[in-house]
Design a protein around this motif. Structure first.
Motif, PDB file in Angstrom:
ATOM      1  N   GLU A  93       3.846   7.409 -10.989  1.00 37.10           N
ATOM      2  CA  GLU A  93       4.197   8.721 -10.448  1.00 37.10           C
ATOM      3  C   GLU A  93       2.962   9.551 -10.120  1.00 37.10           C
ATOM      4  N   THR A  94       1.960   9.507 -11.004  1.00 33.86           N
ATOM      5  CA  THR A  94       0.730  10.267 -10.767  1.00 33.86           C
ATOM      6  C   THR A  94       0.006   9.754  -9.534  1.00 33.86           C
ATOM      7  N   THR A  95      -0.015   8.439  -9.380  1.00 30.52           N
ATOM      8  CA  THR A  95      -0.674   7.835  -8.217  1.00 30.52           C
ATOM      9  C   THR A  95       0.036   8.214  -6.927  1.00 30.52           C
ATOM     10  N   VAL A  96       1.359   8.117  -6.920  1.00 31.46           N
ATOM     11  CA  VAL A  96       2.129   8.432  -5.713  1.00 31.46           C
ATOM     12  C   VAL A  96       2.024   9.918  -5.371  1.00 31.46           C
ATOM     13  N   ILE A 129       1.405   3.308  -2.614  1.00 33.51           N
ATOM     14  CA  ILE A 129       0.546   2.357  -3.323  1.00 33.51           C
ATOM     15  C   ILE A 129       0.241   1.195  -2.391  1.00 33.51           C
ATOM     16  N   ASP A 130      -1.021   0.957  -2.132  1.00 36.75           N
ATOM     17  CA  ASP A 130      -1.436  -0.120  -1.230  1.00 36.75           C
ATOM     18  C   ASP A 130      -1.779  -1.403  -1.976  1.00 36.75           C
ATOM     19  N   ILE A 131      -2.382  -1.265  -3.152  1.00 35.09           N
ATOM     20  CA  ILE A 131      -2.892  -2.427  -3.886  1.00 35.09           C
ATOM     21  C   ILE A 131      -2.589  -2.273  -5.369  1.00 35.09           C
ATOM     22  N   VAL A 132      -2.104  -3.334  -5.979  1.00 31.80           N
ATOM     23  CA  VAL A 132      -1.939  -3.378  -7.436  1.00 31.80           C
ATOM     24  C   VAL A 132      -2.745  -4.561  -7.963  1.00 31.80           C
ATOM     25  N   VAL A 133      -3.651  -4.279  -8.884  1.00 30.52           N
ATOM     26  CA  VAL A 133      -4.410  -5.330  -9.563  1.00 30.52           C
ATOM     27  C   VAL A 133      -3.988  -5.323 -11.028  1.00 30.52           C
ATOM     28  N   SER A 134      -3.366  -6.383 -11.470  1.00 31.11           N
ATOM     29  CA  SER A 134      -2.900  -6.473 -12.858  1.00 31.11           C
ATOM     30  C   SER A 134      -3.919  -7.249 -13.674  1.00 31.11           C
ATOM     31  N   ASN A 135      -4.665  -6.514 -14.503  1.00 30.25           N
ATOM     32  CA  ASN A 135      -5.801  -7.101 -15.222  1.00 30.25           C
ATOM     33  C   ASN A 135      -5.683  -6.981 -16.733  1.00 30.25           C
ATOM     34  N   ASP A 156       8.082  -1.014 -11.171  1.00 37.43           N
ATOM     35  CA  ASP A 156       7.915   0.416 -10.949  1.00 37.43           C
ATOM     36  C   ASP A 156       7.168   0.704  -9.641  1.00 37.43           C
ATOM     37  N   ALA A 157       6.222  -0.159  -9.302  1.00 36.61           N
ATOM     38  CA  ALA A 157       5.351   0.101  -8.154  1.00 36.61           C
ATOM     39  C   ALA A 157       5.976  -0.308  -6.823  1.00 36.61           C
ATOM     40  N   THR A 158       6.801  -1.357  -6.826  1.00 34.46           N
ATOM     41  CA  THR A 158       7.320  -1.937  -5.578  1.00 34.46           C
ATOM     42  C   THR A 158       7.988  -0.932  -4.642  1.00 34.46           C
ATOM     43  N   PRO A 159       8.794   0.012  -5.138  1.00 32.56           N
ATOM     44  CA  PRO A 159       9.424   0.958  -4.207  1.00 32.56           C
ATOM     45  C   PRO A 159       8.431   1.785  -3.398  1.00 32.56           C
TER      46      PRO A 159
END
Length: 231
Positions: free
Chosen positions: A57-60, A66-72, A107-110
């Motif tokens: 939510e903070t990012t949006v 959201i353009d890129i998600v890096v799961s680290n 959560d991010a996909t939408p």
């Protein structure tokens, strides 16, 4: 009274830990800002649903999408063999190393549009799990399969790829790379005769997230200096 004191001490420790994490995030953000990079730092424990929601939510709110998600995010709380690993440790490994990546993407996909990209960070250990990191390696193997499935599910608008890093001397890997004998053994197993660097991994992520990799999805890029992985 003793119980109350112990509880109070526990809360003091908890909040000190939270403050330390926030401090680390703030320092990292300031270093990037000093290089002219626009950045927003948000603390998020990936196993905490509310914190994941806050991160998205903070990012949006800040960037609109959201353009890129890096799961680290990953943990390795045990060096026991798999059959000697406690159930609570098995649960933690799956929760952080695999399940959290799925929940974060739910959560991010939408908020991800056409041309977006996901990069999962696995490990060279996913191909050949070491005995001292056996279950960790298994969770990283799972990410290879997850990459394939998500690439199909999220196509054609979002590309999903994976990176399998070799050994990098970070705080997380210090118990291995900090031992000079073990470090030398690992270096000898690479064709380039050195450990990886955080810049090596960041460059691979930047490539997979960029338009230069616009026709790559469902793949795992091994960034391990030529360590044995696959044919």
């Amino acid at each position: 009274m003793g119980f109350f004191f112990g509880l109070l001490s526990g809360w003091n420790f908890f909040w000190s830990f939270v403050e330390l994490i926030q401090k680390n995030v703030d320092e990292a953000a300031e270093k990037l800002k000093a290089k002219g990079i626009k950045v927003l730092g948000v603390v998020c424990h990936v196993s905490n649903a509310q914190q994941r929601k806050n991160l998205i939510e903070t990012t949006v709110q800040k960037y609109g999408k959201i353009d890129i998600v890096v799961s680290n995010a990953a943990v390795n709380p045990s060096t026991d063999s798999i059959l000697e690993t406690q159930e609570s440790v098995l649960d933690k490994l799956w929760e952080i190393n695999v399940k959290a990546a799925i929940l974060l993407l739910k959560d991010a996909t939408p908020h991800m549009k056409k041309g977006s990209s996901v990069i999962l960070i696995s490990s060279i250990g996913g191909y050949h799990p070491h005995s001292s990191m056996a279950m960790y390696g298994v969770t990283k193997t799972a990410l290879f399969g997850l990459t394939k499935v998500l690439a199909a599910e999220m196509a054609p608008h979002t590309r999903v790829n994976c990176i399998a890093p070799g050994f990098v001397p970070t705080h997380f890997a210090d118990f291995i790379t900090g031992n000079q004998t073990i470090r030398k053994t690992i270096e000898d197993q690479t064709l380039l005769k050195r450990l990886g660097t955080t810049d090596d991994m960041a460059s691979a992520v930047a490539f997979l997230a960029s338009d230069d990799a616009s026709y790559i999805t469902g793949e795992t890029l091994v960034v391990a200096g030529g360590m044995p992985s696959r044919l």
